[in-house]
Design an enzyme around this catalytic site. Structure first.
Site, PDB file in Angstrom:
ATOM      1  CG  ASP A 140      -1.799  -1.175   1.339  1.00 26.28           C
ATOM      2  OD1 ASP A 140      -2.050  -1.809   0.300  1.00 26.28           O
ATOM      3  OD2 ASP A 140      -2.238  -1.509   2.463  1.00 26.28           O
ATOM      4  NE  ARG A 184      -4.285  -0.909   5.091  1.00 28.62           N
ATOM      5  CZ  ARG A 184      -3.814  -0.864   6.299  1.00 28.62           C
ATOM      6  NH1 ARG A 184      -4.503  -1.402   7.284  1.00 28.62           N
ATOM      7  NH2 ARG A 184      -2.683  -0.298   6.578  1.00 28.62           N
ATOM      8  CG  LEU A 285      -3.927 -11.862  -9.394  1.00 29.46           C
ATOM      9  CD1 LEU A 285      -4.496 -11.405 -10.721  1.00 29.46           C
ATOM     10  CD2 LEU A 285      -3.071 -13.110  -9.586  1.00 29.46           C
TER      11      LEU A 285
HETATM   12  O1  F6P Z   1      -2.414  -3.945   3.393  1.00 28.24           O
HETATM   13  C1  F6P Z   1      -2.232  -4.790   2.307  1.00 28.24           C
HETATM   14  C2  F6P Z   1      -3.555  -5.231   1.737  1.00 28.24           C
HETATM   15  O2  F6P Z   1      -3.291  -6.047   0.606  1.00 28.24           O
HETATM   16  C3  F6P Z   1      -4.505  -4.093   1.380  1.00 28.24           C
HETATM   17  O3  F6P Z   1      -4.174  -3.456   0.182  1.00 28.24           O
HETATM   18  C4  F6P Z   1      -5.814  -4.835   1.365  1.00 28.24           C
HETATM   19  O4  F6P Z   1      -6.897  -3.949   1.648  1.00 28.24           O
HETATM   20  C5  F6P Z   1      -5.666  -5.829   2.477  1.00 28.24           C
HETATM   21  O5  F6P Z   1      -4.281  -5.993   2.691  1.00 28.24           O
HETATM   22  C6  F6P Z   1      -6.286  -7.177   2.190  1.00 28.24           C
HETATM   23  O6  F6P Z   1      -6.149  -7.956   3.323  1.00 28.24           O
HETATM   24  P1  F6P Z   1      -6.471  -9.516   3.352  1.00 28.24           P
HETATM   25  O7  F6P Z   1      -5.278 -10.235   2.778  1.00 28.24           O
HETATM   26  O8  F6P Z   1      -6.672  -9.813   4.775  1.00 28.24           O
HETATM   27  O9  F6P Z   1      -7.681  -9.754   2.505  1.00 28.24           O
END
Ligand code: F6P
Length: 360
Positions: A140, A184, A285
């Site tokens: 992010d 995010r 991905l």
């Molecule tokens: O913080 C990294 C991230 O990939 C974000 O971009 C995304 O919102 C979140 O983690 C997804 O989390 P999870 O792997 O728990 O679905």
């Protein structure tokens, strides 16, 4: 001779293994220290059998590998550990156990590789007396005290390749193609992939949008004979005065998961333009695959610097890229403010200069 622990916490990203490898190599070869790998984030300090010594032999060949050889989780916050009691899940403070178990393992220092959530835990554990050194990671790029986090460059490459591929099929079918990317509450992946991929519209959390403005931009393109458009949508983007879109989940423990805004926008655009619209959600991905050379090098520099910080006794601090140097900042400062896209910053102005609409 010292004994240092190392763990990866939160969501994974490409480049974690580069940090682990560099930490183990520098700690063993330069200082003759022992490195203990802690499995599955802080879980590894809360349950027995989740640690193992890491030698130079254990980290051989892992530099190009995505993910983390130590495993990770975004559930095991020791300060609010989710304990299931029947049907209910209650948060329990198990931080004292982490401190005790680190001492039991004989750790002189703990290298914690994580994003803002994990680094906040590291900061709080340091306040309890644990000698902690932080290493910032996340696709992010939402940590403010480092120029960039590793993982971001690889995710950006993945998102850009996806946009390039969507471009050709969008053009053939005269379609509006929406691509939802992660990030995010920060729009870095969307903005930079949009710039690199020549998107027409980029929607980011920092700039609330209006669907009408997006439809207008598509209509302008159509009037100029461009019967297709590429719209990059950050998962955290939201229309003016409206809330972000979250995925439905029955998981009581996991954090609320953003996702689905591109489908909402796609549906609206279908009503407002003559074009067919299609939505691609890139999802995880962006977190997988082999790290780019930039992320491998940054991860390696961070790992080597983490060992130097331990040697100097720089606990409660985090390694950071301040180009061209790797320096260190306090964990307090590191988790204080997020790094979000400045809405009037140079990158946004540059995007506007080349005709990208933010739907504002
Ligand atoms: O913080 C990294 C991230 O990939 C974000 O971009 C995304 O919102 C979140 O983690 C997804 O989390 P999870 O792997 O728990 O679905």
């Amino acid at each position: 001779m010292r004994r240092i622990g190392i763990l990866t916490g939160g969501g994974d990203c490409p480049g974690l293994n580069a940090v682990i490898r560099a930490t183990v190599k520098a700690a063993t070869a330069l200082h003759n220290w022992t490195v203990i790998g802690i499995l599955d984030g802080f879980e590894g300090l809360l349950a027995p059998g989740l640690t193992r010594e890491l030698t130079a032999e254990d980290v051989r060949g892992i530099l190009p590998r995505g993910g983390t050889i130590l495993g990770t989780t975004n559930r095991g916050n020791p300060f609010a550990y989710a304990l299931r009691r029947g049907d209910r899940v209650e948060p329990v403070d198990r931080s004292a156990e982490v401190v005790e178990n680190s001492a039991r393992l004989g750790l002189d220092a703990l290298v914690v590789i994580g994003g803002d959530g994990t680094l906040r835990i590291a900061r709080d554990l340091h306040r309890l007396g644990l000698p902690v050194v932080g290493v910032p990671k996340t696709i992010d790029n939402d940590l403010a005290t480092t120029d960039v986090t590793f993982g971001f460059d690889t995710a950006l490459q993945t998102a850009t390749e996806a946009i390039d591929k969507l471009h050709t099929t969008a053009e053939s079918h005269h379609r509006v193609m929406l691509v939802e990317v992660m990030g995010r509450n920060a729009g870095w992946i969307a903005l930079e992939a949009g710039l690199a991929g020549g998107a027409d519209v980029v929607l980011i959390p920092e700039i609330p949008f209006r669907v009408e403005a997006v439809a207008e931009r598509i209509a302008q393109r159509t009037a100029r004979g461009r019967a297709f458009s590429i719209v990059v949508v950050a998962e955290g983007a939201a229309p003016h005065g409206e809330k972000q879109v979250f995925q439905q989940s029955t998981d009581a423990v996991a954090l609320a998961r953003l996702g689905g805004i591109a489908h909402v926008v796609g549906y609206e655009l279908q009503q407002r333009t003559p074009h067919e619209t299609r939505v691609t959600v890139l999802g995880h991905l962006q977190r997988g695959g082999s790290p780019s050379p930039f992320d491998r090098i940054l991860g390696t520099r961070f790992g080597a610097m983490a060992v130097e910080l331990v040697a100097r006794g720089g606990f409660g601090r985090m390694v950071a890229l301040h180009t061209p140097r790797i320096e260190d900042v306090s964990l307090d400062e590191a988790v204080d403010q997020p790094n979000r896209v400045p809405p009037s910053g140079e990158l946004v102005c540059c995007a506007e200069a080349v005709g990208i609409s933010f739907g504002a």
